[in-house]
Design a protein around this motif. Structure first.
Motif, PDB file in Angstrom:
ATOM      1  N   ASP A  47       0.668  -3.410 -15.788  1.00 17.14           N
ATOM      2  CA  ASP A  47       1.509  -4.396 -16.459  1.00 17.14           C
ATOM      3  C   ASP A  47       2.634  -4.762 -15.501  1.00 17.14           C
ATOM      4  O   ASP A  47       3.508  -3.934 -15.224  1.00 17.14           O
ATOM      5  N   PRO A  48       2.638  -5.992 -14.959  1.00 12.63           N
ATOM      6  CA  PRO A  48       3.670  -6.351 -13.978  1.00 12.63           C
ATOM      7  C   PRO A  48       5.085  -6.274 -14.543  1.00 12.63           C
ATOM      8  O   PRO A  48       6.050  -6.175 -13.771  1.00 12.63           O
ATOM      9  N   LYS A  49       5.225  -6.315 -15.866  1.00 13.75           N
ATOM     10  CA  LYS A  49       6.552  -6.253 -16.485  1.00 13.75           C
ATOM     11  C   LYS A  49       6.992  -4.815 -16.774  1.00 13.75           C
ATOM     12  O   LYS A  49       8.108  -4.587 -17.237  1.00 13.75           O
TER      13      LYS A  49
ATOM     14  N   LYS B 189       3.161  -9.040  -6.685  1.00 19.38           N
ATOM     15  CA  LYS B 189       3.927  -8.523  -7.821  1.00 19.38           C
ATOM     16  C   LYS B 189       3.920  -6.996  -7.872  1.00 19.38           C
ATOM     17  O   LYS B 189       4.625  -6.407  -8.681  1.00 19.38           O
ATOM     18  N   GLU B 190       3.114  -6.380  -7.027  1.00 19.97           N
ATOM     19  CA  GLU B 190       2.974  -4.933  -7.039  1.00 19.97           C
ATOM     20  C   GLU B 190       4.215  -4.238  -6.495  1.00 19.97           C
ATOM     21  O   GLU B 190       4.859  -4.727  -5.565  1.00 19.97           O
ATOM     22  N   ARG B 191       4.534  -3.082  -7.036  1.00 17.92           N
ATOM     23  CA  ARG B 191       5.432  -2.148  -6.392  1.00 17.92           C
ATOM     24  C   ARG B 191       4.610  -1.333  -5.392  1.00 17.92           C
ATOM     25  O   ARG B 191       3.378  -1.324  -5.425  1.00 17.92           O
ATOM     26  N   ILE B 192       5.290  -0.621  -4.510  1.00 16.43           N
ATOM     27  CA  ILE B 192       4.572   0.260  -3.587  1.00 16.43           C
ATOM     28  C   ILE B 192       3.986   1.440  -4.356  1.00 16.43           C
ATOM     29  O   ILE B 192       2.855   1.858  -4.114  1.00 16.43           O
ATOM     30  N   PHE B 193       4.752   1.984  -5.312  1.00 18.74           N
ATOM     31  CA  PHE B 193       4.219   2.949  -6.259  1.00 18.74           C
ATOM     32  C   PHE B 193       3.976   2.177  -7.564  1.00 18.74           C
ATOM     33  O   PHE B 193       4.905   1.917  -8.318  1.00 18.74           O
ATOM     34  N   SER B 194       2.743   1.805  -7.798  1.00 18.65           N
ATOM     35  CA  SER B 194       2.384   0.959  -8.933  1.00 18.65           C
ATOM     36  C   SER B 194       1.964   1.834 -10.108  1.00 18.65           C
ATOM     37  O   SER B 194       0.962   2.543 -10.052  1.00 18.65           O
TER      38      SER B 194
END
Length: 301
Positions: A157-159, A143-148
């Protein structure tokens, strides 16, 4: 004739681009470095991104105090070879300050790393922490972005993450917030081992098959017998030929049965396994499928 990148070359190119994006957008980043295989791959990628100059960030390790000595010794050796600054902060210091309170002396310290990590981030005012997480490790990682993006409490917060269309990364933050960047997010465990083989990277010895005293737990996981993890009451230890697929806190990192004594043998073994790295080796994430996601929301790596 147009040249086509191999699979590993494409992954390497993407990771180098991400590292350079961090250096270009962030004023005070740091690279999390434990001495494990993923962070050693990150070091090689950083070399390719920034050498012959020095890295535009220090190396940082949050040491639980319960790490395998082979790994911490290798960590120090590799940092010295590269002549790069290594910052080590320990959970023992956080415990002494009362920032971490353990329920029992033998409790796994792995989940408490977030406290020391955030204290270190605040101490040095890091606006980006570069990590070696991969999306194939565990469901929450995917669920991570590359820039989290992390909020002012260091929480995930994944949302509430930013789109990364066309490989455009956004590191803009308000004071108190920070970014976690994952250059090898699109790599798999097999990719990592193939890259290690291709680059001829050295590794801590416990990644390779060796004989070790272990206890076979009811679920089939192997508990290494150490001063921190003695033989449980009513159990019997046996000697097995094992290796570690991942390394971390001794209390929650299990070895796996293996005869692979070379990188080539590990590549072959990894290509045929049906159990994920974390699923096979992490004793602390077995309580529920949401264990890692909950820890990440509490500012874990």
């Amino acid at each position: 004739m147009p040249q086509t990148l191999t699979h590993l070359e494409a992954l390497e190119s993407e990771a180098i681009h991400i590292l350079r994006e961090v250096a270009g957008q962030c004023s005070n980043p740091a690279l999390l470095f434990s001495g494990g295989k993923d962070s050693l791959v990150l070091l090689r990628l950083a070399e390719k991104a920034f050498r012959p100059g020095r890295f535009p960030f220090p190396l940082v390790h949050i040491d639980t105090g319960h790490n395998y000595p082979e790994v911490t010794e290798f960590r120090d050796l590799r940092a010295a070879e590269l002549d790069e600054r290594l910052i080590v902060r320990t959970l023992d210091d956080s415990i002494a300050k009362g920032r971490i309170v353990l329920r029992s002396p033998n409790e796994s310290r792995n989940r408490h790393q977030s406290v020391t990590l955030l204290d270190t981030q605040e101490e040095f005012k890091f606006d980006c922490l570069i990590g070696g997480a991969r999306r194939d490790e565990e469901k929450a990682r995917a669920k991570e972005r590359i820039f989290s993006f992390r909020d002012e409490f260091g929480q995930w917060d994944p949302k509430n993450q930013r789109p990364e269309l066309w490989n455009l990364y956004n590191a803009r933050i308000h004071p108190g917030e920070h970014i976690r960047a994952f250059p090898i997010s699109n790599w798999t465990e097999l990719d990592v081992w193939q890259y290690i083989e291709e680059e001829g990277l050295e590794l801590p010895s416990i990644y390779f098959a060796h004989e070790r005293e272990v206890v076979v737990l009811s679920g089939g996981a192997l508990l290494p017998v150490t001063p921190l993890t003695p033989v449980p009451a009513g159990s019997v230890s046996v000697r097995k030929t094992v290796r570690f697929r991942t390394v971390g806190d001794i209390s929650c990192t299990a070895p796996v049965l293996s005869e692979a004594r070379t990188v080539a043998a590990i590549v072959k073994e990894t290509a045929t396994t049906e159990i994920t790295e974390r699923g096979a080796t992490r004793l602390d994430d077995q309580t529920s499928e949401a264990s890692m996601e909950q820890r990440k929301k509490e500012a874990h790596f």
